[in-house]
Design a protein around this motif. Structure first.
Motif, PDB file in Angstrom:
ATOM      1  N   LYS A 165      -7.176  33.572 -20.534  1.00 26.44           N
ATOM      2  CA  LYS A 165      -7.804  34.548 -19.663  1.00 26.44           C
ATOM      3  C   LYS A 165      -7.110  34.510 -18.311  1.00 26.44           C
ATOM      4  O   LYS A 165      -6.732  33.452 -17.822  1.00 26.44           O
ATOM      5  CB  LYS A 165      -9.291  34.231 -19.520  1.00 26.44           C
ATOM      6  CG  LYS A 165     -10.054  35.217 -18.654  1.00 26.44           C
ATOM      7  CD  LYS A 165     -11.531  34.824 -18.555  1.00 26.44           C
ATOM      8  CE  LYS A 165     -12.271  35.781 -17.650  1.00 26.44           C
ATOM      9  NZ  LYS A 165     -13.699  35.410 -17.510  1.00 26.44           N
ATOM     10  N   ASN A 171      -9.486  39.048 -12.564  1.00 29.05           N
ATOM     11  CA  ASN A 171      -9.824  40.178 -13.426  1.00 29.05           C
ATOM     12  C   ASN A 171     -10.128  39.701 -14.847  1.00 29.05           C
ATOM     13  O   ASN A 171      -9.724  38.613 -15.269  1.00 29.05           O
ATOM     14  CB  ASN A 171      -8.707  41.232 -13.458  1.00 29.05           C
ATOM     15  CG  ASN A 171      -8.418  41.811 -12.090  1.00 29.05           C
ATOM     16  OD1 ASN A 171      -9.339  41.949 -11.269  1.00 29.05           O
ATOM     17  ND2 ASN A 171      -7.162  42.135 -11.836  1.00 29.05           N
ATOM     18  N   ASN A 172     -10.831  40.518 -15.554  1.00 27.70           N
ATOM     19  CA  ASN A 172     -11.270  40.158 -16.908  1.00 27.70           C
ATOM     20  C   ASN A 172     -10.254  40.664 -17.933  1.00 27.70           C
ATOM     21  O   ASN A 172     -10.522  41.556 -18.730  1.00 27.70           O
ATOM     22  CB  ASN A 172     -12.657  40.756 -17.156  1.00 27.70           C
ATOM     23  CG  ASN A 172     -13.267  40.230 -18.444  1.00 27.70           C
ATOM     24  OD1 ASN A 172     -12.876  39.166 -18.926  1.00 27.70           O
ATOM     25  ND2 ASN A 172     -14.204  40.982 -19.003  1.00 27.70           N
ATOM     26  N   THR A 173      -9.055  40.093 -17.914  1.00 25.82           N
ATOM     27  CA  THR A 173      -7.989  40.507 -18.831  1.00 25.82           C
ATOM     28  C   THR A 173      -7.428  39.295 -19.569  1.00 25.82           C
ATOM     29  O   THR A 173      -7.692  38.144 -19.193  1.00 25.82           O
ATOM     30  CB  THR A 173      -6.847  41.208 -18.078  1.00 25.82           C
ATOM     31  OG1 THR A 173      -6.325  40.305 -17.088  1.00 25.82           O
ATOM     32  CG2 THR A 173      -7.335  42.476 -17.406  1.00 25.82           C
ATOM     33  N   THR A 174      -6.675  39.568 -20.616  1.00 25.62           N
ATOM     34  CA  THR A 174      -6.043  38.518 -21.424  1.00 25.62           C
ATOM     35  C   THR A 174      -4.548  38.491 -21.143  1.00 25.62           C
ATOM     36  O   THR A 174      -3.916  39.543 -21.052  1.00 25.62           O
ATOM     37  CB  THR A 174      -6.289  38.757 -22.921  1.00 25.62           C
ATOM     38  OG1 THR A 174      -7.693  38.810 -23.156  1.00 25.62           O
ATOM     39  CG2 THR A 174      -5.683  37.638 -23.757  1.00 25.62           C
TER      40      THR A 174
END
Length: 544
Positions: A78, A82-85
């Protein structure tokens, strides 16, 4: 809710340290209405029906996620913000993390932070934890896996095993090939096997040409996988760490000329014990890319591929066949190539004469392959390097010494090729031959050496690099059964044009031979003289 009820109306503004450990205290049940509410809420939750969710990914997307999850060469995490991969190359991730940990600025800031805390009301435990973090910042991360080599080993072929260095002794493993020459599309059997009692748990195999370029072409076997170094499928490695006696792969030679190829392997016996870049015999490219010339097909007659440097005339065939003739042949070839696009060969008789001269010149010439990575099988019998020069006949500046002059079955004899003057040698070929002229296997490899199979596996040893040497020492294990008296012979190469052949040792007497008389010192077995075979091809020419 019990806590709020228990502590309601009480002054709880006392500062709580962020590292304060919870006590685990559970407030008593002091209100019947609150407890009834909690029980009813639990019952309502238990009555809720949980519907089976529907997968919002297709089969291909789900399969791709599984493959990404099991890909050892990438790291999925993660993002910090920000909430990204984030997907990164594992080697790059490790290098970036190591560089951050080893930065001097990080250490300095950590030290200042500890110094500030030491002046505050910090406990000994807190300072100890931060000191450990400081020590860890000096450590580098090493990624090891029992499921094959990682891309970080692609160039030097050294496993990333926590700073362990490769073994410098002679490897107890060898790479053998069933062909030492190839044409486009040939299939070559490559075998990595042990030569002693050692087994290997891991391996890493590549095919490289003389420029160091990795050549793809391996076919996978069970418990193996490809590792992409420079191009897809240019290396193979293991997928499980069970002990192995040998592994065998099929290597498809490139369809276009890529130069001479050597198979190199790393064999891992244990986490701390491994040998790197074990070489095979050189696989010679039979279709080298010509310099200033190209292949020409003469209609219905003969296929000719000639370069100026690849044709050498044999003085043993005829005194009239000299090096000059190779230049004449090359010039003749260039004339054929350059006039191919014109129609000057309209006369069939002219074509006949030119082809007859070409065949005559070819009958006086032979092809040779030279390499600084050891002798070729052509030198097995005469032990003469094909260097377009004659052996030296003067005083020998090198000698073969032995620590034993007699042997019983399986005795180990130390064999040393050493200079006895200022001369150094760059290359060598060493054989053990009995009085019948039979080559006896039994040598053990040392660093920068390899086996050359002449008549039997491992019956000759040669060099793998061309640095100047004062001496080399091999252990020779005498045959377990009686093979007669044995003499060690060596060819020592000082330079391309200066070399001495069949330097003999003292005779090693077979103590188990009944009635055998020891050979005189310096006696050598009978070796058939080098015979140059000239094959005449009958070519059907135009008829009238």
């Amino acid at each position: 809710m019990r806590c709020k009820f228990h502590y309601s109306g009480k002054n709880n503004n006392k500062h709580i340290h962020p590292l304060y450990l919870q006590s685990g205290h559970i407030p008593p049940r002091g209100n019947v209405a609150l407890e009834n509410y909690l029980i009813d809420t639990k019952l309502d939750i238990s009555k809720l029906e949980v519907k089976q969710f529907r997968d919002n990914l297709s089969k291909l997307e789900r399969k791709a996620l599984i493959e990404l999850k099991h890909n050892d060469s990438i790291y999925i995490s993660k993002a910090d913000k920000n909430n990204t991969t984030v997907i990164v190359n594992k080697i790059d991730y490790i290098k970036a993390g190591t560089s951050h940990l080893n930065m001097f600025e990080v250490l300095l800031l950590t030290y200042r932070f500890i110094k500030i805390l030491s002046q505050q009301s910090c406990t000994t435990m807190e300072l100890s934890c931060l000191s450990i973090l400081l020590l860890l910042s000096w450590c580098s991360y090493v990624d090891g896996t029992s499921q094959g080599a990682l891309r970080g080993a692609c160039n030097d072929m050294t496993p990333q095993h926590s700073g362990n260095s490769p073994q410098s002794s002679a490897p107890p493993f060898q790479i053998t090939v069933d062909k030492t020459m190839y044409e486009g599309g040939d299939v070559i059997t490559v075998n990595l096997s042990r030569t002693a009692t050692n087994q290997f748990k891991g391996f890493f195999i590549q095919a490289r040409n003389q420029d160091g370029t990795k050549i793809p072409g391996f076919t996978l076997i069970q418990n193996s996988k490809f590792l992409q170094c420079d191009t897809p499928n240019d290396a193979v490695t293991h997928t499980e760490p069970s002990p192995k006696d040998s592994v065998t792969f099929q290597f498809n030679a490139p369809t276009t000329s890529r130069g001479n190829i050597t198979i190199v392997a790393t064999a891992v016996e244990s986490f701390n014990t491994f040998w790197v870049r074990i070489p095979s015999e050189t696989i010679v490219d039979l279709a080298p890319a010509p310099t200033g010339a190209s292949s020409t097909i003469l209609p219905n007659l003969v296929v000719v591929t000639v370069t100026k440097n690849s044709i050498l005339c044999s003085k043993k065939v005829s005194s009239h066949c000299t090096r000059t003739n190779s230049h004449i042949l090359y010039s003749f070839y260039v004339i054929l190539v350059k006039t191919k696009r014109t129609n000057i060969f309209n006369s069939v008789s002219t074509m006949k004469v030119l082809i007859q001269h070409l065949l005559l010149l070819l009958s006086c010439c032979y092809f040779v392959h030279g390499t600084s990575q050891g002798a070729l099988k052509d030198a097995c019998d005469s032990m003469v390097p094909v260097h377009q020069a004659n052996p030296q006949t003067g005083t020998l500046p090198f000698q073969i010494t032995l620590d034993k002059t007699s042997y019983n079955g399986s005795d180990v004899v130390a064999v040393t090729l050493v200079k006895n003057s200022t001369n150094q040698f760059k290359g060598y070929l060493i054989q053990a031959i009995n009085q019948d002229g039979t080559k006896i296997p039994g040598f053990e490899l040392i660093q920068n050496s390899k086996f050359l199979q002449c008549d039997n596996p491992n019956d000759a040893v040669t060099h793998t690099e061309a640095s100047g040497k004062d001496s080399v020492t091999f252990n020779f294990t005498a045959p377990a059964t009686s093979r007669g008296n044995i003499t060690i012979f060596a060819t020592a190469v000082e330079s391309k044009n200066i070399f001495w052949v069949k330097i003999p040792s003292e005779t090693i007497v077979d103590m188990a031979s009944t009635g055998a008389s020891p050979a005189s010192t310096g006696a050598s077995p009978t070796i058939l003289p080098n015979v140059v075979a000239v094959t005449f091809a009958v070519v059907y020419l135009f008829k009238y």
